[in-house]
Enzyme design. Structure first.
Site, PDB file in Angstrom:
ATOM      1  N   VAL A 266       0.840  -1.201   0.000  1.00 46.16           N
ATOM      2  CA  VAL A 266       0.000   0.000   0.000  1.00 46.16           C
ATOM      3  C   VAL A 266       0.872   1.247   0.000  1.00 46.16           C
ATOM      4  CG1 VAL A 266      -1.983  -1.080   1.104  1.00 46.16           C
ATOM      5  CG2 VAL A 266      -0.199  -0.064   2.532  1.00 46.16           C
ATOM      6  N   ARG A 268       4.375   2.351  -2.384  1.00 44.23           N
ATOM      7  CA  ARG A 268       4.686   2.781  -3.744  1.00 44.23           C
ATOM      8  C   ARG A 268       5.190   1.580  -4.532  1.00 44.23           C
ATOM      9  NH1 ARG A 268       2.103   6.504  -2.629  1.00 44.23           N
ATOM     10  NH2 ARG A 268       2.497   8.729  -2.917  1.00 44.23           N
ATOM     11  N   GLU A 297       2.268   4.014 -12.103  1.00 41.40           N
ATOM     12  CA  GLU A 297       0.807   4.024 -11.985  1.00 41.40           C
ATOM     13  C   GLU A 297       0.178   5.335 -12.423  1.00 41.40           C
ATOM     14  OE1 GLU A 297      -0.811   4.768  -7.825  1.00 41.40           O
ATOM     15  OE2 GLU A 297       1.141   3.887  -7.374  1.00 41.40           O
ATOM     16  N   HIS A 317      -4.749   2.434  -6.638  1.00 39.07           N
ATOM     17  CA  HIS A 317      -4.370   3.342  -5.555  1.00 39.07           C
ATOM     18  C   HIS A 317      -5.613   3.883  -4.836  1.00 39.07           C
ATOM     19  CE1 HIS A 317      -0.714   5.954  -4.317  1.00 39.07           C
ATOM     20  NE2 HIS A 317      -1.583   5.899  -3.317  1.00 39.07           N
TER      21      HIS A 317
END
Length: 356
Positions: A266, A268, A297, A317
């Site tokens: 959770v 990077r 992302e 995300h």
């Protein structure tokens, strides 16, 4: 840094609600607040990848004012509250800027702009985000693979059950390793412990003799990670992305992880060597991986090698999202604004060398 006897020009370049703007103004009569939320959206569409614009900007938003008008706003700003995206040339266009606060928690968000390494004090909302929601996401990722729920997706696709492929685990008594026991990591550890797990973790600079965070049985430094991995059934990455944590989880670390363990990220994507992760999954060393982040992302879709693997759960995300907004970014900004005006130290100032 300042005095309440002079005007402090505060510029908002991220959309901020009226109630939050009123709270900012209430900090001190010296504050001159200018709302330019949404004004830069057109620039962002021109300077950021199309994938980022589609993900983070309001549909059809094109900004406001002319380039000259936006430049004038930046040129007068002493303090700026921003978010994601942001003007990549912000420092060059804001010569009077003394302090920039970004509402997200991750310092690495700013790596691509000219603020990074500059003489401007830059603060983040580290520790003030929706840490509980992110911790709940981590638990969901653990349970998804621990209970073999990913098998149900496979079976539905083929139209029949493979009963023997389900290998559910009892998570009580299992070990969870939290990599980065900060705000998010502490909540992860607390929830894991509440479910009966043994919780260990790492921090960059653990304080010797300090009380352990709730739920943890051991908290070590970065050098303890390799000691924890072979005994950890679940590994949750919550640390900041820095030069030291880039590809922290490489082929060697995946090999060191306990067979049939689960990885949750959770933090990077850059903290994980994605090819090494794919290989560890393909050879059956890991049970699964729940990834709320991946490399690039903000620019493109997830790598096909991972996204197509049924043992990988990838989300865009969203681990910090929930129906109960608990983000304290404006609280922290107001506290720091009071400190700035009073000439006191700010909280969460990025250390450029440390990386957060």
């Amino acid at each position: 840094m300042g005095s309440s006897k002079r005007s402090v020009n505060v510029l908002l370049i991220q959309r901020t609600g009226a109630a939050d703007q009123a709270r900012i103004r209430a900090v001190d009569p010296a504050i001159h607040l200018v709302d330019a939320g949404g004004w830069f959206d057109g620039e962002y569409r021109e300077t950021w990848p199309a994938y980022s614009a589609a993900r983070y900007l309001s549909p059809n938003s094109s900004g406001s004012g002319t380039r000259e008008e936006r430049d004038r706003l930046l040129a007068q700003a002493e303090v700026i509250l921003g978010g994601w995206p942001f003007p990549l040339d912000l420092r060059a266009r804001a010569p009077k800027l003394k302090w920039f606060h970004q509402r997200p928690a991750g310092a690495s968000n700013l790596l691509t702009g000219d603020l990074w390494g500059s003489d401007v004090a830059v603060t983040t909302s580290r520790g003030a985000g929706n840490t509980l929601a992110m911790a709940e996401y981590a638990i969901a990722g653990i349970l998804y693979f621990a209970k073999s729920l990913h098998r149900a997706v496979i079976d539905r696709a083929v139209g029949g059950f493979d009963h023997r492929a389900y290998r559910p685990l009892l998570i009580e008594g299992k070990t969870a390793c939290v990599v980065g026991a900060g705000g998010i990591g502490r909540d992860v550890g607390r929830l894991c412990a509440a479910l009966g797990m043994r919780v260990v973790g790492t921090r960059r600079n653990p304080e010797p003799g300090a009380p352990l965070p709730e739920g943890f049985v051991e908290l070590g430094g970065p050098g303890d990670l390799d000691r924890f991995l072979p005994d950890s059934d679940f590994v949750v990455i919550c640390c900041q992305w820095t030069p030291e944590t880039t590809r922290l989880f490489d082929a060697k670390r995946f090999a060191a992880m306990k067979p049939d363990s689960v990885l949750v990220n959770v933090a990077r994507g850059e903290i994980v060597d994605e090819d090494a992760l794919a290989e560890a999954l393909e050879r059956g060393h890991l049970r699964g991986a729940a990834l709320d982040v991946y490399v690039g992302e903000f620019e493109h879709a997830p790598p096909a090698r991972l996204w197509s693997d049924p043992k990988v759960l990838i989300t865009p995300h969203v681990s910090g999202a929930s129906d109960d907004e608990r983000h304290r970014a404006i609280d922290l900004f107001c506290e720091n604004l009071r400190a700035y005006i009073d000439g006191k130290p700010l909280q969460n100032v990025i250390d450029w060398e440390r990386g957060y």
